[in-house]
Write an enzyme that holds these catalytic residues in place. Structure first.
Site, PDB file in Angstrom:
ATOM      1  N   PHE A 170      29.565  34.580   5.678  1.00 22.58           N
ATOM      2  CA  PHE A 170      29.479  34.638   4.419  1.00 22.58           C
ATOM      3  C   PHE A 170      28.959  36.070   3.638  1.00 22.58           C
ATOM      4  O   PHE A 170      27.831  36.176   3.695  1.00 22.58           O
ATOM      5  CB  PHE A 170      28.695  33.382   3.598  1.00 22.58           C
ATOM      6  CG  PHE A 170      28.943  32.934   2.141  1.00 22.58           C
ATOM      7  CD1 PHE A 170      30.071  32.356   1.841  1.00 22.58           C
ATOM      8  CD2 PHE A 170      28.069  33.796   1.272  1.00 22.58           C
ATOM      9  CE1 PHE A 170      30.253  32.079   0.535  1.00 22.58           C
ATOM     10  CE2 PHE A 170      28.337  33.576  -0.131  1.00 22.58           C
ATOM     11  CZ  PHE A 170      29.520  32.643  -0.537  1.00 22.58           C
ATOM     12  N   VAL A 171      29.834  36.476   2.683  1.00 18.15           N
ATOM     13  CA  VAL A 171      29.658  37.954   2.395  1.00 18.15           C
ATOM     14  C   VAL A 171      29.409  37.792   0.558  1.00 18.15           C
ATOM     15  O   VAL A 171      30.151  37.047   0.154  1.00 18.15           O
ATOM     16  CB  VAL A 171      30.634  38.866   2.563  1.00 18.15           C
ATOM     17  CG1 VAL A 171      30.580  38.767   4.397  1.00 18.15           C
ATOM     18  CG2 VAL A 171      32.006  38.098   2.129  1.00 18.15           C
ATOM     19  N   LYS A 183      39.465  36.504   5.905  1.00 14.50           N
ATOM     20  CA  LYS A 183      38.786  36.048   7.179  1.00 14.50           C
ATOM     21  C   LYS A 183      39.453  35.332   7.913  1.00 14.50           C
ATOM     22  O   LYS A 183      40.627  34.830   7.658  1.00 14.50           O
ATOM     23  CB  LYS A 183      37.708  34.745   6.509  1.00 14.50           C
ATOM     24  CG  LYS A 183      36.476  35.439   6.007  1.00 14.50           C
ATOM     25  CD  LYS A 183      35.653  34.156   5.466  1.00 14.50           C
ATOM     26  CE  LYS A 183      34.444  34.668   4.863  1.00 14.50           C
ATOM     27  NZ  LYS A 183      33.550  33.601   4.377  1.00 14.50           N
ATOM     28  N   ARG A 219      27.117  39.557  -7.696  1.00 17.49           N
ATOM     29  CA  ARG A 219      28.257  40.379  -8.081  1.00 17.49           C
ATOM     30  C   ARG A 219      28.147  41.730  -8.178  1.00 17.49           C
ATOM     31  O   ARG A 219      29.414  42.313  -8.078  1.00 17.49           O
ATOM     32  CB  ARG A 219      28.892  39.428  -9.055  1.00 17.49           C
ATOM     33  CG  ARG A 219      29.445  37.974  -8.708  1.00 17.49           C
ATOM     34  CD  ARG A 219      30.407  37.475  -9.799  1.00 17.49           C
ATOM     35  NE  ARG A 219      30.345  36.057 -10.182  1.00 17.49           N
ATOM     36  CZ  ARG A 219      31.350  35.477  -9.405  1.00 17.49           C
ATOM     37  NH1 ARG A 219      32.034  35.886  -8.512  1.00 17.49           N
ATOM     38  NH2 ARG A 219      31.486  34.019  -9.590  1.00 17.49           N
ATOM     39  N   ASP A 229      30.192  36.324  -4.836  1.00 12.13           N
ATOM     40  CA  ASP A 229      28.723  35.703  -5.134  1.00 12.13           C
ATOM     41  C   ASP A 229      28.175  34.713  -4.518  1.00 12.13           C
ATOM     42  O   ASP A 229      29.111  34.170  -3.606  1.00 12.13           O
ATOM     43  CB  ASP A 229      29.047  35.175  -6.699  1.00 12.13           C
ATOM     44  CG  ASP A 229      29.761  33.754  -6.517  1.00 12.13           C
ATOM     45  OD1 ASP A 229      30.922  33.740  -6.040  1.00 12.13           O
ATOM     46  OD2 ASP A 229      29.209  32.930  -7.061  1.00 12.13           O
ATOM     47  N   GLU A 289      43.027  38.878  -5.447  1.00 11.29           N
ATOM     48  CA  GLU A 289      42.104  38.326  -5.433  1.00 11.29           C
ATOM     49  C   GLU A 289      40.945  38.844  -4.405  1.00 11.29           C
ATOM     50  O   GLU A 289      41.121  39.849  -3.723  1.00 11.29           O
ATOM     51  CB  GLU A 289      42.883  37.129  -4.305  1.00 11.29           C
ATOM     52  CG  GLU A 289      41.811  35.830  -3.770  1.00 11.29           C
ATOM     53  CD  GLU A 289      41.057  34.985  -4.698  1.00 11.29           C
ATOM     54  OE1 GLU A 289      40.369  35.842  -5.451  1.00 11.29           O
ATOM     55  OE2 GLU A 289      41.191  33.856  -4.262  1.00 11.29           O
ATOM     56  N   ASP A 290      39.690  38.190  -4.490  1.00 10.85           N
ATOM     57  CA  ASP A 290      38.656  38.865  -3.679  1.00 10.85           C
ATOM     58  C   ASP A 290      38.773  38.704  -2.296  1.00 10.85           C
ATOM     59  O   ASP A 290      38.614  39.600  -1.443  1.00 10.85           O
ATOM     60  CB  ASP A 290      37.210  38.455  -4.266  1.00 10.85           C
ATOM     61  CG  ASP A 290      36.978  36.982  -4.277  1.00 10.85           C
ATOM     62  OD1 ASP A 290      38.147  36.101  -3.913  1.00 10.85           O
ATOM     63  OD2 ASP A 290      35.982  36.519  -4.755  1.00 10.85           O
ATOM     64  N   GLY A 328      35.679  36.386  -9.056  1.00 10.96           N
ATOM     65  CA  GLY A 328      35.201  37.363  -7.865  1.00 10.96           C
ATOM     66  C   GLY A 328      35.898  38.666  -7.885  1.00 10.96           C
ATOM     67  O   GLY A 328      35.584  39.677  -7.288  1.00 10.96           O
ATOM     68  N   ASP A 369      39.750  32.978   2.188  1.00 14.40           N
ATOM     69  CA  ASP A 369      39.281  32.395   3.529  1.00 14.40           C
ATOM     70  C   ASP A 369      40.095  31.168   4.005  1.00 14.40           C
ATOM     71  O   ASP A 369      41.006  31.444   4.929  1.00 14.40           O
ATOM     72  CB  ASP A 369      37.895  31.717   2.872  1.00 14.40           C
ATOM     73  CG  ASP A 369      37.037  31.130   3.774  1.00 14.40           C
ATOM     74  OD1 ASP A 369      37.301  30.966   5.114  1.00 14.40           O
ATOM     75  OD2 ASP A 369      35.958  30.282   3.751  1.00 14.40           O
TER      76      ASP A 369
HETATM   77  P1  IMP Z   1      39.841  29.560   0.105  1.00 19.83           P
HETATM   78  O1  IMP Z   1      40.304  28.632  -0.751  1.00 19.83           O
HETATM   79  O2  IMP Z   1      38.924  28.989   1.111  1.00 19.83           O
HETATM   80  O3  IMP Z   1      40.519  30.603   0.606  1.00 19.83           O
HETATM   81  O4  IMP Z   1      38.500  30.204  -0.936  1.00 19.83           O
HETATM   82  C1  IMP Z   1      38.618  31.388  -1.386  1.00 19.83           C
HETATM   83  C2  IMP Z   1      37.569  31.783  -2.352  1.00 19.83           C
HETATM   84  O5  IMP Z   1      36.312  31.155  -1.989  1.00 19.83           O
HETATM   85  C3  IMP Z   1      37.343  32.984  -2.932  1.00 19.83           C
HETATM   86  O6  IMP Z   1      38.199  33.168  -4.023  1.00 19.83           O
HETATM   87  C4  IMP Z   1      36.073  33.204  -3.131  1.00 19.83           C
HETATM   88  O7  IMP Z   1      35.496  32.920  -4.295  1.00 19.83           O
HETATM   89  C5  IMP Z   1      35.259  32.005  -2.040  1.00 19.83           C
HETATM   90  N1  IMP Z   1      34.934  32.444  -1.010  1.00 19.83           N
HETATM   91  C6  IMP Z   1      35.346  32.167   0.508  1.00 19.83           C
HETATM   92  N2  IMP Z   1      34.583  33.142   1.450  1.00 19.83           N
HETATM   93  C7  IMP Z   1      33.422  33.506   0.656  1.00 19.83           C
HETATM   94  C8  IMP Z   1      32.520  34.619   0.957  1.00 19.83           C
HETATM   95  O8  IMP Z   1      32.252  34.922   2.237  1.00 19.83           O
HETATM   96  N3  IMP Z   1      31.881  34.903  -0.213  1.00 19.83           N
HETATM   97  C9  IMP Z   1      31.696  34.517  -1.193  1.00 19.83           C
HETATM   98  N4  IMP Z   1      32.876  33.860  -1.823  1.00 19.83           N
HETATM   99  C10 IMP Z   1      33.474  33.465  -0.793  1.00 19.83           C
HETATM  100 MG    MG Z   2      33.212  32.392  -5.557  1.00 19.39          MG
END
Ligand code: IMP
Ligand code: MG
Length: 186
Positions: free
Chosen positions: A159-160, A137, A172, A166, A105-106, A50, A109
Site C-alpha cells: 500500500f503506497v 500493481k 496526498r 492517500d 489514473e493514479d 488521486g 490495482d
Molecule cells: P482498483 O479498482 O483495485 O484498480 O483500485 C484502484 C483505486 O484504488 C485507485 O484509483 C486508488 O484510489 C486506490 N488504490 C489502490 N491501491 C492503492 C495504494 O496502494 N495506495 C493508495 N490508493 C490505492
Molecule cells: Mg484512493
C-alpha cells in the site's frame, strides 16, 4: 532531505523519488504525444482525487491540444483493499462523443475501477479511449480486468501513498511515493 516531511516517519520506505517521478512523467508525455496525430485534441480525464498531481504534471509534458475534465469514482472507502463496488460521485462535464479521451489514473490495482469507467465512457461513443496510469500493481495482471496503454511504474503489491495517493485522505501532498507502514492500517 526527504526526512523533513511530516509524513516521513509513517513510511516504511520511499519507492519513487521526486526526481524519478519527474523523469518518467517527461517520458510518458513524449510517448503520449507521439501516439496521437498532431492536430488531434484530447480530453484528459482525471480520475479524482488521486490523479490530480499526475494530471497536472503530465499535461505540461503533452504537446497537443488538451482539454481537462474530471471524474470522481470510488471503490475504496477508507480502507486499503478494493470493495469491488464502484460509485460515480462526479461525472464528466464535457460531451466526449467523437473525441479522443485519455483517462489519467493514479494507480491500477485490481483494475475494477477503470474497467467500470471505460465501459461506461464507451457507451458515449468517443473517437478513442486510452488509459495512462502512473502506477500499476502486478497483482492486477492475475485478474485481467483491463490494460493501460501507458504505465509509469510497476510497483510491488504494497500500500503506497504520496503524490496524490492517500490513506484516509491524508498523504496526498507528500511530494514522492512511499510505502505506508503496515502498523498504521492493519
Ligand atoms: P482498483 O479498482 O483495485 O484498480 O483500485 C484502484 C483505486 O484504488 C485507485 O484509483 C486508488 O484510489 C486506490 N488504490 C489502490 N491501491 C492503492 C495504494 O496502494 N495506495 C493508495 N490508493 C490505492
Ligand atoms: Mg484512493
Amino acid at each position: 532531505m526527504n526526512g523533513d516531511n511530516i509524513y516521513s516517519a509513517d513510511l516504511a520506505e520511499i519507492i519513487i523519488t521526486e526526481d524519478e517521478l519527474k523523469k518518467r512523467i517527461k517520458e510518458l508525455g513524449k510517448e503520449i504525444t507521439a501516439s496521437y496525430n498532431p492536430e488531434e485534441e484530447i480530453v484528459m480525464v482525471c480520475i479524482l482525487r488521486g490523479a490530480v498531481m499526475f494530471m497536472a504534471d503530465l499535461a505540461r509534458e503533452i504537446n497537443l491540444h488538451v482539454v481537462f475534465d474530471f471524474m470522481d469514482c470510488s471503490s475504496y472507502g477508507e480502507g486499503t483493499t478494493s470493495s469491488g463496488v464502484v460509485r460515480i460521485i462526479k461525472d464528466l462535464d464535457e460531451n466526449i462523443e467523437g473525441r479522443h479521451v485519455l483517462i489519467v489514473e493514479d494507480i491500477m490495482d485490481t483494475g475494477i475501477t477503470l474497467k467500470y469507467v471505460v465501459e461506461m465512457l464507451k457507451t458515449r461513443n468517443p473517437a478513442s479511449i486510452k488509459i495512462v496510469t502512473l502506477l500499476e500493481k502486478p497483482e492486477r495482471r492475475v485478474e485481467k480486468h483491463i490494460e493501460a496503454d501507458f504505465v509509469g511504474f510497476e510497483i510491488p503489491n504494497k500500500f503506497v501513498v504520496g503524490y496524490g495517493l492517500d490513506f484516509a485522505e491524508r498523504y496526498r501532498n507528500l511530494p514522492y511515493i512511499g510505502v505506508l507502514k503496515e502498523e498504521l492500517y492493519s
